[in-house]
Scaffold this active site. Structure first.
Site, PDB file in Angstrom:
ATOM      1  N   ASP A 550      81.607 -99.788  73.039  1.00  0.00           N
ATOM      2  CA  ASP A 550      81.151 -99.088  73.179  1.00  0.00           C
ATOM      3  C   ASP A 550      81.280 -97.422  72.310  1.00  0.00           C
ATOM      4  OD1 ASP A 550      79.854 -97.448  75.712  1.00  0.00           O
ATOM      5  OD2 ASP A 550      80.312 -95.868  74.499  1.00  0.00           O
ATOM      6  N   ILE A 551      79.937 -96.756  71.844  1.00  0.00           N
ATOM      7  CA  ILE A 551      79.464 -95.863  70.896  1.00  0.00           C
ATOM      8  C   ILE A 551      80.458 -94.631  71.311  1.00  0.00           C
ATOM      9  CG2 ILE A 551      77.802 -94.846  69.614  1.00  0.00           C
ATOM     10  CD1 ILE A 551      76.274 -97.191  69.553  1.00  0.00           C
ATOM     11  N   GLU A 594      74.989 -98.222  75.396  1.00  0.00           N
ATOM     12  CA  GLU A 594      75.346 -98.447  74.006  1.00  0.00           C
ATOM     13  C   GLU A 594      76.241 -99.043  73.743  1.00  0.00           C
ATOM     14  OE1 GLU A 594      76.979 -94.829  76.084  1.00  0.00           O
ATOM     15  OE2 GLU A 594      75.122 -95.926  75.880  1.00  0.00           O
TER      16      GLU A 594
END
Length: 812
Positions: A550-551, A594
């Site tokens: 996950d960003i 994301e």
């Protein structure tokens, strides 16, 4: 009568001894280490030892002088002295004039007979010396008899066995030769001369493959002309004439005028049809030969020379016929041949490109391979039109220059030229001179292309719509380059049209399995492939790892910098995942939003952790225009069957590990097995720190033995996981300082109670820092360092005001 004969023999011996003394004087230094007076006082035993020492040191002159004195004045029956005298003669035999060598051989025989008659009839060495002399005189029968007599009294005497085997080889008595050589090698297997005998035996037995193998394993370090000759003979008999020529030339380099070597070379050259050189050797060395084989070769060469004249005439007549045939070659036949060539090339393209391509990356890669070979132009760039924005093209293949843009834009209102120019090659000069085409590409793009060496642009069009642009560049002379393209223009246009059609059909295939923005596999396809890969892993008893990332702070990032920059970040992260995966093996995918991931077949947790960390560090190294902060990702991974046995459980385990990474500092990798015990709202800073410490371990399944509710826990200085160590922080700062001009370092002095709160607030809430660290500077004081890159003065002041208002600390 016997007395007269004896006197003649003595006289003859004196002459020989005089010659020996003369030769040794000539070859050795004239230094007399011992004189007659000294020898008079020595016993024959002492004199022998002195002579032997000289002999062993290579001083044959002194050795001969001493042994001669011993036999004449001390003890004529000293057997060892007689041996030594004979050995001196043998070692120096090649230094005597050729017309005197025969006398030396007979003297050796006479001395050996004297040993048998007067000292020991059964002396095996005496028989060996006689055998050696007769062998060199060419009397093989007498030599054989003496060697056998020697072996009768010493069955394993190697010199006698050696020469007896050579006699059997010369007589072609291979059965006895084989027995003797096998016997020799059983006694002493490492002697190089005995190995050479065995090599010669293999060739006599026509075991050429075995002989060649034996040479390379045992004799390849030798520089021996006879070994090279025998090896050449082996290759000749195997019809491997180039190798045979190589080794016979090595023999002749050492011994240039040897008739046997020259004869073999003539035979080899004849087999290689090098009649000129073969005839030259015959004329130089075998002009008056009686050798039937050489005479036959010479006769055949003369016949062949005459045949060549007839062949030349026939060839000239044939050429004349061909020229006449070409002259009357029909135009319709040429056209049919060209059409067949077109069909073959298009069929080749379909087989090598169209049928194999599953996505646009593979399609453009295969198309590049085909075009590079077909056009003989290695420098090719291929841009594909964005499926939603027909004015935007992205680079898929670039073998032209690193400076070629990743994406560029065209002005579609000037696209009318595509109707007539579809799939045709245009030179860069044509495009620049034509107003419509020039406006379509934009002047700056064309100037850049030309600067980078682009010479031809081909628009790939399907159903009236541009699908791709193909750029060709080459360092060759322009006239030759354009002539090559011109000759293949029609066929090239057909292939480019096929390529454009393939792009459209591939887009339909991709729509079902690829995420449009990142060009990674979509969630539905990932679930299907994960099910298949778990089934394979179950059958092969192998492991499979599942990475999910996950960003970090992506929502806040989008709100701050806009969705267009956010999309670019997603593309870059996706590209890192693709570059870190094994082609046609691993499966990179976009899970949603994301979240991006990677399926790693045949990969355990430890290897997957290394891959995940490499991805994480690569992502954090990327820079984005107009974005001062670094991009980080949090990663969770799970492995089948260690953490889960089905698709749903495996994803759940990886997702929980990802959640753990997010809640314990972000920008880290967690392996499944660490369970999140509390919700974010229930976690204190101290508990977050403890969780972070667990998360940095190798993520063992063992529960932590530290209780989060321990009220008596002693306060200690420890850095959270997202912080650099102080030493690494300073190194990082110094490296950045040398490359970036706008860099600031802020120092905050805090007490032990508040430093963690400040660190978490700065790192997670302000989203302004490049990096943070801290160190203990007193019993109750901590110095916090904050690194700010490319920040405005206002941003820096806002940070300082925020920290001061919350924590009331000193900032510098």
């Amino acid at each position: 009568m016997k007395g007269i004969k004896k006197k003649l023999n003595i006289f003859k011996l004196l002459i020989i001894l005089f010659l020996v003394n003369f030769v040794l004087n000539f070859l050795s230094f004239r230094v007399y280490a011992i004189d007659i007076k000294e020898m008079e006082n020595k016993s024959d035993y002492e004199l022998y030892n002195i002579a032997a020492e000289y002999f062993n040191k290579g001083n044959d002159q002194e050795a001969f002088k001493v042994v001669k004195y011993l036999l004449e004045n001390k003890n004529p029956k000293n057997r060892e002295a007689l041996y030594l005298l004979i050995e001196i003669l043998i070692r120096n035999i090649n230094n005597f004039p050729e017309d005197k060598r025969k006398d030396i051989f007979y003297q050796i025989i006479e001395k050996a007979n004297w040993i048998n008659d007067n000292i020991d009839y059964y002396d095996y060495k005496a028989y060996y010396y006689k055998g050696w002399a007769f062998y060199n005189l060419g009397d093989l029968a007498t030599a054989e008899r003496n060697f056998k007599e020697s072996l009768k009294y010493y069955a394993n005497y190697l010199p006698s066995l050696y020469y007896l085997s050579k006699i059997y080889l010369d007589k072609n008595d291979l059965e006895n030769a084989s027995k003797i050589i096998e016997r020799i090698l059983n006694i002493q297997s490492n002697n190089i001369n005995f190995k050479k005998l065995y090599f010669e035996l293999l060739i006599k037995q026509n075991k050429f493959d075995e002989a060649i193998d034996y040479f390379y394993s045992e004799l390849s370090n030798l520089n021996d002309e006879n070994i090279y000759y025998l090896l050449a003979l082996s290759y000749y008999n195997k019809n491997e004439f180039p190798q045979a020529l190589n080794y016979i030339d090595k023999s002749l380099n050492i011994k240039p005028n040897d008739n046997d070597y020259l004869k073999l070379k003539v035979k080899i050259l004849f087999k290689l049809r090098n009649y000129k050189n073969a005839e030259e050797i015959i004329n130089n060395y075998f002009k008056d030969t009686m050798d039937e084989e050489i005479k036959n070769i010479y006769s055949n060469i003369q016949v062949i020379k005459k045949q060549k004249v007839y062949i030349l005439i026939a060839v000239l007549l044939g050429l004349l016929v061909v020229i006449i045939g070409v002259y009357f070659y029909s135009k319709s036949y040429k056209e049919s041949r060209y059409k067949r060539y077109l069909r073959e090339q298009k069929a080749s393209y379909i087989e090598k490109v169209s049928k194999k391509a599953e996505n646009l990356e593979l399609l453009t890669g295969y198309a590049y391979d085909f075009l590079a070979k077909f056009l003989e132009v290695p420098k090719i760039g291929i841009y594909i039109v964005d499926s939603k924005k027909d004015n935007t093209l992205y680079s898929y293949v670039n073998n032209i220059s690193e400076d070629l843009p990743v994406a560029f834009y065209v002005f579609t209102k000037y696209s009318t030229w595509l109707n007539e120019g579809a799939n045709k090659p245009f030179s860069i000069y044509q495009i620049q001179e034509d107003p419509t085409m020039s406006e379509y590409f934009g002047g700056k793009n064309l100037i850049n292309f030309k600067k980078l060496g682009v010479k031809v642009i081909i628009p790939a069009v399907s159903r009236g719509a541009l699908q791709a642009l193909i750029l060709l560049a080459d360092g060759k002379e322009e006239s030759a380059f354009f002539e090559n393209i011109k000759q293949k223009k029609d066929l090239l246009s057909d292939i480019v049209e096929e390529f454009a059609n393939d792009i459209m059909s591939t887009r339909f295939k991709e729509a079902a399995i690829l995420d449009e923005l990142t060009r990674l596999y979509n969630r539905r396809y990932m679930l299907q492939k994960l099910e298949e890969e778990i089934s394979k892993a179950n059958q092969t008893k192998s492991k499979l790892s599942f990475i999910l990332c996950d960003i970090d702070n992506f929502k806040k990032f989008n709100d701050t910098y806009g969705h267009q920059v956010g999309d670019e970040v997603l593309r870059v992260v996706a590209k890192v995942f693709k570059e870190s995966s094994r082609a046609d093996f691993d499966i990179p995918f976009r899970y949603g939003g994301e979240e991006i991931g990677l399926i790693l077949p045949n990969t355990d947790s430890e290897k997957a952790f290394q891959i995940a960390e490499r991805i994480r560090m690569n992502v954090s190294s990327k820079k984005f225009e107009g974005v001062p902060t670094i991009i980080t990702i949090s990663i969770g991974l799970a492995t089948y069957p260690d953490h889960a046995l089905d698709v749903e459980s495996l994803i759940k385990e990886a997702d929980e590990a990802l959640y753990y990474s997010k809640k314990t500092g972000k920008n880290k990798t967690t392996i499944a097995g660490v369970k999140v015990l509390l919700n974010e709202s229930n976690l204190s800073n101290q508990q977050l720190q403890d969780l972070s410490k667990i998360g940095n371990d190798k993520f063992s399944d063992k529960p932590s033995d530290k209780s989060f509710t321990d009220a008596n826990l002693k306060k200690e200085f420890k850095l959270p996981a997202f912080c650099y160590s102080y030493e690494d922080f300073i190194d990082y700062y110094n490296n950045l300082k040398s490359n970036i001009s706008n860099i600031k370092l802020v120092s905050i002095i805090s007490d032990l109670d508040n430093y963690e709160k400040i660190l978490y607030d700065v790192h997670f809430n302000l989203l302004l820092t490049e990096s943070v660290s801290a160190k203990l500077i007193g019993n109750n004081e901590v110095e916090i360092k904050i690194l700010l890159v490319e920040r405005s003065e206002k941003e820096i002041q806002d940070l300082i005001n925020s920290v001061q208002s919350k924590f009331n600390v000193k900032i510098s």
